[in-house]
Write an enzyme that holds these catalytic residues in place. Structure first.
Site, PDB file in Angstrom:
ATOM      1  CB  CYS A   6      -0.993   0.056   1.166  1.00 44.25           C
ATOM      2  SG  CYS A   6      -2.050  -1.390   1.280  1.00 44.25           S
ATOM      3  CG  ASP A   7       2.833   3.059  -2.045  1.00 44.19           C
ATOM      4  OD1 ASP A   7       3.852   3.460  -1.463  1.00 44.19           O
ATOM      5  OD2 ASP A   7       2.767   1.987  -2.672  1.00 44.19           O
TER       6      ASP A   7
END
Length: 419
Positions: A6-7
């Site tokens: 995730c970002d």
């Protein structure tokens, strides 16, 4: 293998074009996991009612707000989402000195949904999440598997006015207010010395563990992080690249900018491999409360070959988004049975199935694949042009938007059918 996932990004004026807040997230999860997009209307509950989260049951709130969620199809919570008050939340896995190997409790993804259901502002969401964290704790398997993948959580939370970064370690936490510019997070602690809210025992606990001497300036990331870890190295690269991409468009960040960032494979933000981007979200929130927010979701893997489809909160939305809602198995679901995860049922929703076929064509037939992607981009561009009018002028006919997301999904599937 060190799973990283995730970002999450947020841009606020003056980094954005117009008086808008732009929120975005790539959910990077196991490559065989299905992510669904689901809607839950606002509801009132009787005193004493309970809500069953992924692993544990907790007290239900008297009222929950309407929410749109993108979530792994096997669990109760969400990777990311928004509510009717235009609060947006995305979470990240983080690891630090404190062990994340605890008993089943609330998942970080449960806390995302609970924050959205119970908070009308970003700051209130910080309070909701931290109160639940301190009361129930966080813990439990974070993959539909028996491999023992567990982590602490960080959260990026925004509303019409500002944003908050909340980072946790067990029941301890620190929060930083973001009042302008941009911020991104990627699987590592990033709150340093600017701490606007914190667990009352945060510093005392660190001192008792020998992580802080009680005299030097308290730096949350330094005190609670690993000194060395492959996870931090991997996420650090994505964090730096994401920050560069935001800086490149500083002052002119739009929804299209955010989508381009989420589609970027050279940076690793659009992740490939055993862990890949399985769902993406971009939200556009005008600071003017008279104007609606528009929330775009893919509901499919790899945003580079997916279509961002819009959702707007209006009255009379019909409950289930059937094309992006996965099959359910009730008490027979292997997630609910102990020992858990002894088998994996089919969780593919309608859009996922059609997208899976088209993705294979894109991979194996260059010319045909390029034409399909061009058609997808054209559909997305046309839809975003329509949404721009609503973002600028407001909603004239709310009833026309009741089925906005579902109709957009149907248009996407029509493109696939013609391919």
């Amino acid at each position: 293998m060190y799973p990283s996932s995730c970002d999450t990004f947020v841009s606020l004026p003056p980094s954005t074009e117009g008086q808008r807040i732009i929120f975005g997230k790539n959910s990077d999860r196991p490559c065989d996991e299905v992510q669904e997009v689901v809607y839950f209307p606002a509801r009132d509950y009787d005193a004493g009612e309970k809500v069953e989260c992924t692993y544990i049951e907790i007290e239900q709130a008297a009222h929950t707000y309407a929410v749109i969620l993108s979530r792994p199809a096997w669990l109760w919570g969400a990777e990311m989402g928004a509510n009717e008050h235009q609060v947006c939340i995305g979470n990240e896995a983080v690891w630090g000195r404190e062990s994340a190997d605890g008993e089943e409790a609330l998942l970080g993804m449960d806390l995302v949904r609970l924050g959205l259901e119970r908070a009308e502002t970003a700051e209130k969401a910080v309070d909701v999440i931290t109160e639940l964290l301190e009361k129930y704790g966080q813990g439990g398997q974070c993959m539909e598997d028996t491999c023992g993948f567990t982590y602490h959580n960080s959260f990026l939370i925004s509303d019409r006015k500002d944003a908050w970064l909340l980072e946790t370690s067990g029941k301890y936490w620190a929060a930083e207010r973001v009042e302008g510019g941009y911020r991104n997070i990627s699987n590592q602690y990033s709150i340093t010395t600017k701490i606007d809210k914190e667990h009352p025992g945060l510093r005392e606990y660190a001192q008792s563990k020998g992580w802080w001497d009680g005299e030097t300036q308290f730096n949350f990331a330094t005190v609670y992080s690993f000194m060395t870890t492959a996870r931090i190295d991997a996420s650090g690269c994505r964090y730096s690249e994401g920050k560069k991409l935001l800086e490149k468009s500083n002052g002119h960040i739009t929804a299209e900018t955010m989508m381009d960032i989420l589609r970027d494979k050279n940076s690793g933000i659009n992740m490939e491999g055993m862990f890949m981007t399985t769902g993406s979200m971009v939200s556009v929130i005008p600071t003017n409360p008279a104007l609606p927010g528009v929330h775009y979701f893919t509901a499919t893997p790899d945003p580079e070959r997916s279509v961002f489809k819009p959702f707007i909160f209006v009255k009379n939305i019909q409950g289930e988004l059937k094309e992006t809602t996965s099959p359910t198995y009730g008490v027979d679901d292997p997630v609910k049975k102990k020992p858990r995860f002894q088998s994996k049922p089919v969780r593919k929703h309608q859009l996922f199935v059609k997208h899976e076929v088209v993705a294979a064509i894109i991979d194996t037939h260059k010319d045909r694949g390029q034409k399909i992607v061009q058609s997808m981009r054209q559909l997305e561009k046309e839809t975003m042009t329509q949404m721009e009018e609503i973002l600028s002028d407001g909603i004239e006919e709310p009833d026309f938007l009741v089925n906005l997301f579902s109709s957009s999904v149907q248009k996407e599937m029509n493109v696939y059918s013609k391919s």
